[in-house]
Design a protein around this motif. Structure first.
Motif, short mmCIF file in Angstrom:
data_model
loop_
_atom_site.label_atom_id
_atom_site.label_comp_id
_atom_site.label_asym_id
_atom_site.label_seq_id
_atom_site.Cartn_x
_atom_site.Cartn_y
_atom_site.Cartn_z
N TYR A 95 -6.44 3.75 1.43
CA TYR A 95 -5.68 3.51 0.20
C TYR A 95 -6.63 3.16 -0.92
CZ TYR A 95 -1.53 3.72 3.04
OH TYR A 95 -0.54 4.17 3.87
N TYR A 142 -2.10 -2.35 3.69
CA TYR A 142 -1.50 -2.10 2.39
C TYR A 142 -0.08 -1.59 2.54
CZ TYR A 142 -6.44 -2.42 1.18
OH TYR A 142 -7.72 -2.85 1.05
N LYS A 202 2.26 0.43 -0.26
CA LYS A 202 1.42 1.61 -0.20
C LYS A 202 1.89 2.73 -1.15
CE LYS A 202 3.64 3.73 3.80
NZ LYS A 202 3.53 4.04 5.23
N VAL A 204 -3.74 7.60 -2.22
CA VAL A 204 -4.03 7.67 -0.79
C VAL A 204 -4.91 8.89 -0.50
CG1 VAL A 204 -1.89 8.94 -0.33
CG2 VAL A 204 -3.00 7.66 1.52
#
Lengths: 1109, 587
Positions: B511, B545, B549, B554
């Motif tokens: 992330y 995360y 998220k 990502v």
């Protein structure tokens, strides 16, 4: 001091030879009082002409003209003199008219006119003129009738007259021409034109340390005339050899000016590690054939089998190419000009995608790997809206920016040839220039050769040959041309090239090939060469021929390169100066001196039908190489670029040197019986400095035999159809010692392993290679069986050879495990075999005024590694292992694509093991070795042989001819079977930061399952499993190409003679006009594509002119 | 006529005599030194030892020194091409070039060391002290190579003399035996060298003991031969011997700049360095070249959020525990080492141009940003990290929003730097000492002192009282310190495997910073990574995360861990050449 003693002897011998001159010739006297000692017939005839006022007429290719005679007569009639002169020769003479003597070939069938039956009343008298190809009268043509009781020969004007008793057939025969038969009708005027015969029984072929009549050859020797070499107007000899000798494979893998020579192998790859190229001898001295002006070449002989080559012993295992340069002959000096101008265009190039296509492809490739897009729609839209400004947004067609559409070339050569009785001279000056396909890249070659022969005595001839050459090459300092073209073909369209304000773009991390070629500086390579050869030839006794020669060659190489850094900008922002270390200068000087001394003696003798010839000789060769290089950086004033102008603290220098020597003793024995049974025995002892005492000397013997079946009595009935049939067989041993490194027996510790303690460079040394002091020659044993046939009056000629070549005691560095940590030592081990055949066929004939010929060659060789002690060599994409051809492609076997997730799920195993890592569109690999059924996996054991890079079934065919001054030829050449493995940028889409090509947009999608390429993915490191070595990337390298087309026109003699010229010919020629192949799109099948970095092969168009005067 | 014949005979005799060449015509000698006995003499031997050192410049990737590359084989660092990051794509394959280069480079070094050591072994006794010191250096370098091999490949072939042909089929030797060899060698070699080498760049007694400590820590952590405790003891003992003999540099940032490296305190901390130089022909590396802002360079390597989030706040607390942490401004109030190692959105960085030094404010979201040049002052121009065709590679877009800055502060040298690159620092020795002691459960004052020394140099508070006496909390701290102190120095490559944290670190996709819809400002105050999903995560500071998220960029969606990754595969070439070498399990 140890070397000098030998040199002194060499020089002493030569100097003495030059100064030892005999007293003047014993001279001429009155009419028919003549003393001739050991002169050729030609010379004798000239003396008689001077002394008697008679003129001789004869064809230059009469037999025995070079035969030597000694006569001393006083006040004898001319007939008696002639009888003595031509006694024991195959020459018949006839005194005609006032002062004319016509010479012809003696034939048993010829019935002298005086034998004409006088009791039969003549019925018909036939008259006429016999002419040759070009209408010239033929003197001394024999005309016979089938009854063999009647006949005549033509006079100096080619005229004949013959009285016949009945209507019959006349046969016209003339040496070097096809005989011609015609029925005599009512016509009393019969003009006949004879055709030149392709097989001349007196044709002589250059062989090792001498010459041999073609018909008496027992080995596999192919001879090519200089005309065949110049005709194609290519830039160097190796290219000219392509396709014309069966069994000789020439591959031109680059189109770079000055580096576009073809690599040559004869009868397959002859060694694993030692040299595989043939020994090239130019007038007996080793040299680089690509440095010759093609117009200086008289002939080329290719010695293919061991028996022909073994007289060259240790250096001949890959065959020998003997190049003989032209020499002057007695006669008026002739001047000839030969030149052409032309242009080059790459045969083919791949086509890159546009910026929009590239961005779409990258985004798709990332989506295929579950990654977000790299280029936002926003950016792509800007491109679509035409916002490419060459400041922020770039769309560069690199190929267009870097590569020229066409490049020019030209070649001019002028030669003088001729001589008096005693001095013969040939001189040729040539100039060749070729522009490169990128800026700042060209090559020029200036050559001068002077070959002179001086007859000091009747029994002594000396010669001095001088060869000067200057080759100059220019190319950008930064990047080789291959790299620059590689960049041009693989850089992405988004990389900046030239900004709108004229500044250079940042390109690929500062690498900007346009700046390389435009402002980066030029590297100058100059290679001057001086070669001098002196020889003395003695014939102290009849049949004894002694030759001593010494040659000295100095080849230098100079490199001078200054690097100008350039600034790069992108988006108006300065990015970096490339190269970041700033300006630099490098100079290099290399010098190779080669000295060769040669001494040989031969003696020949005929005893009845037995013929013997013995040759013995010695040769020494020595080479010294020295190199020195220096450089500096940080030049404050770019206009001052001398080495010393640079920053003194940055100076560097380097040097290296090595010596090498070879000493040889050789012999040859020829025996023949009645020109029917031929035998030859050769041998050579070689000692090389590359090996230690004790392993140094090698002996290389050979034997060959021939049987001219067509000369046998029992063959006579067949001779009408088959006029020549010869069977040959030979066996011999050859050596090879040409491995990298000059002291392979010694483990050495080299300098240069330095380290920066306290930030100062400190000298360190290191041993990097293991050594083996027991190494010796690699051996090659070859058996050859051959057949030569001439049929239908030699219209049809056929040659066939089969051979087996066993290479043993191979010099190799068995790969050692990586943990050994050093390069492995050389050793003699293992063997391999080449088995193959060469076939050639030719047809020559005439239809009306059209003379034409068709020739075709086909050859094949199969290589098999026999014994490697169970070891193998596995490279990135190749393997050399027992039972397979050398360097076979080695990798995984693909099985189409995974077309659905289901197929992946159902697969018993996949490469890499983890099914989560792949998705539909990936290449599916085969699990070949299933040694653990419980736990199937695709691993290194599943690799296998997936192709053979060596070409098989090399073929070529030529159709040519002439018609009323127009000449033409079409030359096709090809390879029947070959595999090419493609890797790296260019071949694979989006690999290693490279772009992709238009044809690569045919990638796998669920809708396009029969795609040429797998699912599109970005692969920076080349480790993506679609890009591992597999047969997916192996393509067929078979091809057929129209290698050469020529159309020429020779102005009629009538016209040219008016302007005092002998000959004027114009021609156009084209090289590589079209190609049929199935290799990867955009690539030439002959080009070697190394990760996209290559110089394309060229299609060449030439316009040429030959003038003789 | 008579004279004529005599001449002819004379010529023949002369020519014939020329053919009887001297027998030594074929004796050509190499111009290089012959190896026979070369190293048995002192000068040759000493030059031979120098000749081992250049093999340390192992080039795995674009002239980037290997320590910076190794951490990319852990989730602490990323490559822009996601599938070459370990666990993110195809993973490591036996045919991979890096796998083979790393392996063969060390064996080349070993072979060179072996030939020098064997060459001199008979005569070393009679050589000078200086030569004996060189002899010890060669042994240290060889042991260092073996440490790198066993830590990467486990059991490996093992030779202490030049490999003879009879041994070309040898199989592997146990890593335990090799570790014992390293320990024994270092014990023997160390006393022959000074604590600090007089010539910078040479290995010395500190390196020998430092290496022994490092290697033994590996054996202890992975319980080699069931002798875990023994190895931890060796490790602590060896490291302990160096304590007090060398010292930490005063300023952490000095360690990674040219000016700093010329100071004596930095010299003292730098036990072992790869030497670079701007002198004469120069010897340069490109450690920073591929990790810049696109506004002035190129970007292919990035630090991970996991690393960035490991740095404590100034109060000595982890970001999920510290009140000082502000998710809107993650770089605020952080450990000083955060700013020496990393840069992010909002930071100003200097860079070099042909017209002098300029500055740019890194901006992760806007297509324009602010630049400063002496001539123009501050001005706004296109932000090429976000806009333009190369932006896709920037650390904002392809990375996690953090940029490597270690070794990046020397702007004057541009892309080709001559800063030395650390292979072993005194701070590692201190942390190794502490870790070994903690693993032994031996929480002496010297353990706290060692860790505090490292923390205090970075202006961090001393160990909080709640950790004193608590093995787990001390283990957590020492691991955290190693990560933040030694980031990008290639040590996490082994640490991750020693600690067995590969599965945790590779558990989730990677992330990055908040996506443009949120930006840092748009994060909720509670959008702080969760380190406490379980005790293992907590112990090893592995953040999750998961909770927010969808607000983050990502990459490495397919990140996974396979226990085979704990070792690298043996290069395919080696298995092809020696069938007695078996592939590591799982490959």
């Amino acid at each position: 001091m140890k070397k000098s003693k030998f040199v002194v002897f060499e020089l002493l011998g030569i100097i003495l030879l030059l100064f030892l001159i005999e007293e003047p010739l014993s001279a001429q006297s009155k009419l028919c009082t003549i003393t001739v000692r050991n002169k050729t017939i030609v010379q004798t005839v000239k003396i008689i002409e001077k002394a008697t006022g008679y003129s001789f007429f004869y064809a230059e290719n009469l037999p025995d003209l070079t035969k030597r005679v000694s006569i001393s007569v006083k006040n004898v009639p001319i007939q008696l003199l002639l009888e003595k002169v031509f006694k024991g020769t195959d020459i018949a003479y006839k005194i005609q008219g006032e002062k004319q003597i016509v010479l012809s070939e003696k034939k048993k069938e010829v019935v002298k006119e005086k034998q004409l039956s006088q009791d039969v009343m003549p019925m018909i008298t036939v008259k006429g003129k016999v002419t040759g190809n070009n209408g010239e009268p033929l003197v001394g043509v024999t005309i016979t009738t089938p009854e063999k009781n009647n006949g005549t020969i033509t006079d100096v004007n080619g005229n004949y007259s013959l009285s016949l008793t009945k209507k019959t057939a006349l046969t016209f025969s003339y040496i070097g021409y096809s005989s011609y038969s015609v029925n005599v009708g009512s016509s009393k005027l019969l003009n006949v034109s004879l055709r030149e015969n392709s097989i001349n029984l007196n044709d002589v072929v250059v062989i090792g340390y001498g010459t041999q009549k073609k018909i008496n050859l027992t080995g596999a020797v192919q001879s090519i005339s200089g005309n065949d070499i110049t005709r194609r107007s290519v830039s160097n000899v190796s290219q000219a050899l392509q396709g014309i000798v069966p069994g000789l494979v020439a591959v031109q893998s680059s189109g770079q000016p000055g580096a576009d020579n073809a690599s040559i192998t004869i009868r397959g790859i002859g060694s694993l590690n030692s040299s595989t190229s043939p020994l090239i001898l130019i007038d007996g001295v080793e040299g680089d054939m690509n440095r010759l002006d093609l117009n200086t070449i008289e002939s080329i002989s290719v010695l293919k089998d061991a028996a022909s080559a073994s007289i060259y012993g240790s250096r001949a295992s890959n065959g020998v190419i003997l190049i003989t340069t032209k020499r002057g002959n007695t006669g008026d000096f002739k001047i000839s000009y030969n030149g052409y101008v032309g242009m080059n265009v790459p045969t083919c190039l791949p086509e890159s995608v546009s910026a929009i296509e590239y961005m779409d492809a990258i985004n798709l490739a990332r989506a295929n790997a579950n990654q977000g897009p790299l280029y936002s729609q926003d950016v792509i839209d800007k491109y679509k809206n035409g916002e490419v400004d060459n400041k922020q947004y770039y769309d560069v067609d690199w190929k267009n920016e870097i590569l020229k559409k066409t490049a020019l070339l030209q070649n001019h050569s002028i030669s003088i040839s001729g001589g008096s009785d005693k001095v013969h001279l040939f001189a040729c000056a040539g100039y060749f220039w070729q522009d490169g396909q990128i800026k700042n890249n060209n090559y020029s070659r200036t050559t001068l050769r002077v070959n002179s022969d001086v007859k000091l005595k009747e029994w002594m001839k000396v010669g001095i040959d001088i060869n000067l050459r200057q080759a100059k090459a220019e190319r950008p300092v930064m990047g080789t041309p291959n790299e620059i073209i590689g960049y041009a073909l693989t850089m992405t369209p988004l990389m900046s090239c030239k900004n709108n304000d004229g500044t250079y773009g940042y390109g690929y991390s500062g690498v900007n090939p346009l700046a390389f070629v435009e402002v980066g500086g030029t590297r100058h390579d100059v290679a001057p060469e001086v070669g001098v050869k002196m020889f003395v030839e003695l014939t102290p006794l009849k049949g004894l021929d002694i030759l001593g020669s010494y040659s000295y060659k100095n080849l230098e190489s100079e490199v001078d390169a200054f690097t100008y850094p350039y600034d790069t900008y992108e988006g108006g922002v300065y990015k970096m100066t490339y190269p970041s270390w700033g300006s630099s200068k490098a100079e290099q000087r290399g010098k190779t001196i080669t000295k060769q001394f040669n001494f040989q003696a031969s003696y020949e003798k005929n005893i009845a039908q037995h013929y013997f010839k013995l040759l013995a000789g010695m040769q020494s060769e020595e080479m010294n190489y020295k190199f020195i290089g220096a450089g500096r950086k940080n030049y404050h004033y770019p206009e001052y670029t001398e080495l010393t102008d640079g920053d003194v603290s940055t100076m560097t220098n380097s040097s290296s040197r090595y010596d090498w020597a070879l000493l040889s003793y050789l012999y040859r024995l020829n025996y023949s019986f009645a020109d029917r049974y031929l035998l030859e025995v050769n041998g050579r002892f070689d000692g090389s400095s590359r090996f230690k005492k004790g392993n140094r000397w090698g002996f290389f013997p050979s034997v060959s035999a021939g049987w001219r079946v067509s000369e046998e009595k029992f063959f006579e009935p067949l001779r009408d159809v088959i006029d020549n049939l010869k069977l040959r067989a030979s066996y011999g041993e050859l050596g090879n010692q040409s491995i990298d490194g000059y002291y392979p027996y010694a483990a050495s510790i080299g300098s240069g392993a330095n380290y920066w303690f306290d930030k100062h460079l400190v000298t360190g040394v290191a041993q990097t290679q293991l050594a083996n002091d027991k190494i010796s020659w690699e051996k090659s044993k070859q058996f050859d069986a051959g057949l030569d046939i001439g049929m239908l009056n030699s219209h049809l000629t056929i040659g066939f050879d089969y051979y087996v070549r066993n290479i043993t005691n191979m010099l190799q560095q068995f790969t050692v495990p990586l943990f050994v940590g050093m390069t492995s030592p050389w050793q003699n081990a293992g063997s391999m075999r080449n088995r193959g055949w060469d076939f050639s066929i030719g047809w020559k004939d005439r239809i009306g005024k059209l003379n034409y010929y068709i020739t075709a060659n086909l050859s094949d060789v199969k290589n098999k590694v026999v014994d490697l002690y169970g070891k193998n060599y596995i490279g990135y994409s190749t393997i050399t292992e027992e039972g397979s051809p050398i360097g076979s492609y080695y990798g995984y076997v693909s099985d189409g694509y995974f077309n659905s997730q289901e197929e992946i799920d159902n697969a018993s195993c996949i490469y890499g093991g983890n099914k989560k890592n792949i998705k539909p569109g990936y290449i599916r690999y085969k699990d070949i070795v299933n040694d653990d059924p419980e736990n199937p996996k695709i691993d290194s054991k599943d690799r296998t042989i997936i192709g053979n890079p060596s070409p098989r079934y090399n073929y070529s065919f030529t159709i040519g001819g002439d018609w009323k001054g127009v000449d033409f030829s079409l030359f096709f050449q090809g390879v029947g079977k070959k595999d090419i493995f493609y890797s790296g940028g260019g071949a694979r889409p989006l690999i290693s930061y490279c772009t992709l090509y238009k044809h690569q947009l045919d990638y796998w999608t669920p809708e396009n399952k029969n795609a040429a390429y797998p699912l599109l993915l970005v692969d920076a490191t080349g480790s993506n499993q679609n890009n591992i070595v597999s047969d997916f990337w192996v393509k067929s390298g078979a091809y057929l190409r129209l290698k050469n087309v020529i159309i020429g026109y020779t102005l009629p003699k009538l016209l040219t003679s008016k302007i005092s010229l002998d000959k004027v010919r114009f021609y156009v020629s084209a090289q590589n006009l079209f190609t049929i192949s199935h290799c990867l799109k955009g690539y030439d099948p002959e080009n070697s594509i190394s990760a996209g970095q290559y110089y394309p092969i060229m299609r060449t168009f030439n316009f040429g002119l030959n003038i003789d005067f | 006529m008579k004279t004529n014949k005599i001449y002819r005979i004379l010529i023949l005799v002369l020519l014939a005599s020329a053919t009887t060449a001297c027998s030594d015509f074929l004796d050509k000698e190499s111009y290089s030194y012959t190896s026979d006995g070369f190293y048995s003499k002192e000068t040759g031997f000493k030059d031979g030892v120098v000749g081992i050192y250049p093999l340390l410049y192992i080039n795995l990737n674009w002239a980037v020194p290997y320590p910076a590359v190794l951490d990319e084989y852990t989730p602490m660092a990323l490559e822009n091409q996601q599938n070459s990051t370990i666990g993110a794509g195809a993973g490591l394959l036996p045919a991979n070039g890096t796998v083979s280069t790393w392996y063969s480079s060390w064996y080349t070094l070993i072979a060179r060391a072996n030939s020098v050591i064997s060459g001199a072994s008979g005569t070393i006794g009679s050589m000078s002290e200086e030569a004996k010191q060189c002899y010890a250096e060669a042994r240290v370098l060889r042991a260092y190579a073996y440490y790198n091999l066993i830590s990467t490949y486990g059991d490996v072939p093992f030779f202490t003399a030049p490999v003879t042909i009879e041994r070309y089929n040898d199989g592997k030797t146990s890593k335990v035996d090799i570790l014992d060899f390293i320990i024994k060698e270092m014990e023997e070699a160390a006393p022959d060298m000074p604590w600090i080498a007089t010539q910078r760049g040479r290995v010395d007694r500190s390196v020998a003991y430092g290496l022994e400590a490092r290697a033994a820590l590996l054996g202890g952590s992975l319980n080699y031969g069931g002798k875990s405790k023994y190895y931890f003891n060796v490790s602590a003992n060896s490291a302990g011997r160096i304590i007090g003999k060398r010292q930490l540099a005063k300023n952490f940032e000095d360690l990674f700049t040219l000016a700093g490296q010329s100071k004596t305190d930095v010299r003292s901390e730098m036990l072992f360095e790869l030497m670079y130089s701007s002198e004469s022909t120069r010897n340069v590396h490109r450690i920073s070249k591929g990790q810049c802002s696109i506004n002035y360079g190129s970007c292919v390597r990035y630090p991970s959020s996991m690393l960035a989030d490991t740095y404590e706040c100034k109060d000595g607390k982890r970001i999920d525990e510290s009140p000082l942490y502000d998710p809107h401004h993650p770089s605020k109030n952080r450990d000083l080492r955060f700013n020496v190692t990393l840069r992010m959105d909002g930071d100003t960085v200097q860079y070099y141009t042909s017209i002098g030094t300029q500055q740019v404010i890194l901006d992760g979201y806007n297509s324009k940003t602010e630049f400063y040049s002496n001539s123009k002052g501050w001005y706004s121009d296109i932000n090429r990290d976000i806009s333009g065709t190369s932006a896709g590679n920037s650390f904002f877009k392809a990375g996690t929003g953090y940029m490597w800055y270690k070794y990046g502060a020397d702007v004057a040298e541009g892309a080709e730097q001559t800063t030395n690159v650390a292979l072993m620092r005194y701070s590692e020795v201190l942390l190794t000492y502490a870790e070994a002691k903690i693993e032994l459960g031996d929480l002496k004052d010297s353990v706290y002192q060692a860790i505090n020394e490292v923390r205090q140099r970075a202006h961090m508070p001393v160990i909080s009282s709640d950790r004193i006496g608590n093995i787990d909390k001390m283990r957590q701290l020492v691991r955290r310190e190693r990560k933040v102190e030694l980031a990008m120095e290639g040590l996490h490559f082994v640490d991750m495997r020693r600690w067995g944290t590969g599965d945790l670190e590779n558990e989730h996709p990677t992330y990055g910073m908040p996506i443009a819809t949120y930006k840092y400002e748009g994060l909720a105050d509670t959008d702080i990574p969760n380190f406490k999903t379980d005790t293992r995560h907590d112990l090893n500071d592995i953040p999750s995360y998961e909770a927010y998220k969808e607000k983050l960029n990502v990459r490495d969606r397919n990140r996974y861990w396979d226990k085979k990754f704990n070792l690298w595969p043996v290069p395919q070439t080696e298995i092809d050449r020696d069938s007695n070498i078996k592939q590591n399990e799982g490959y």
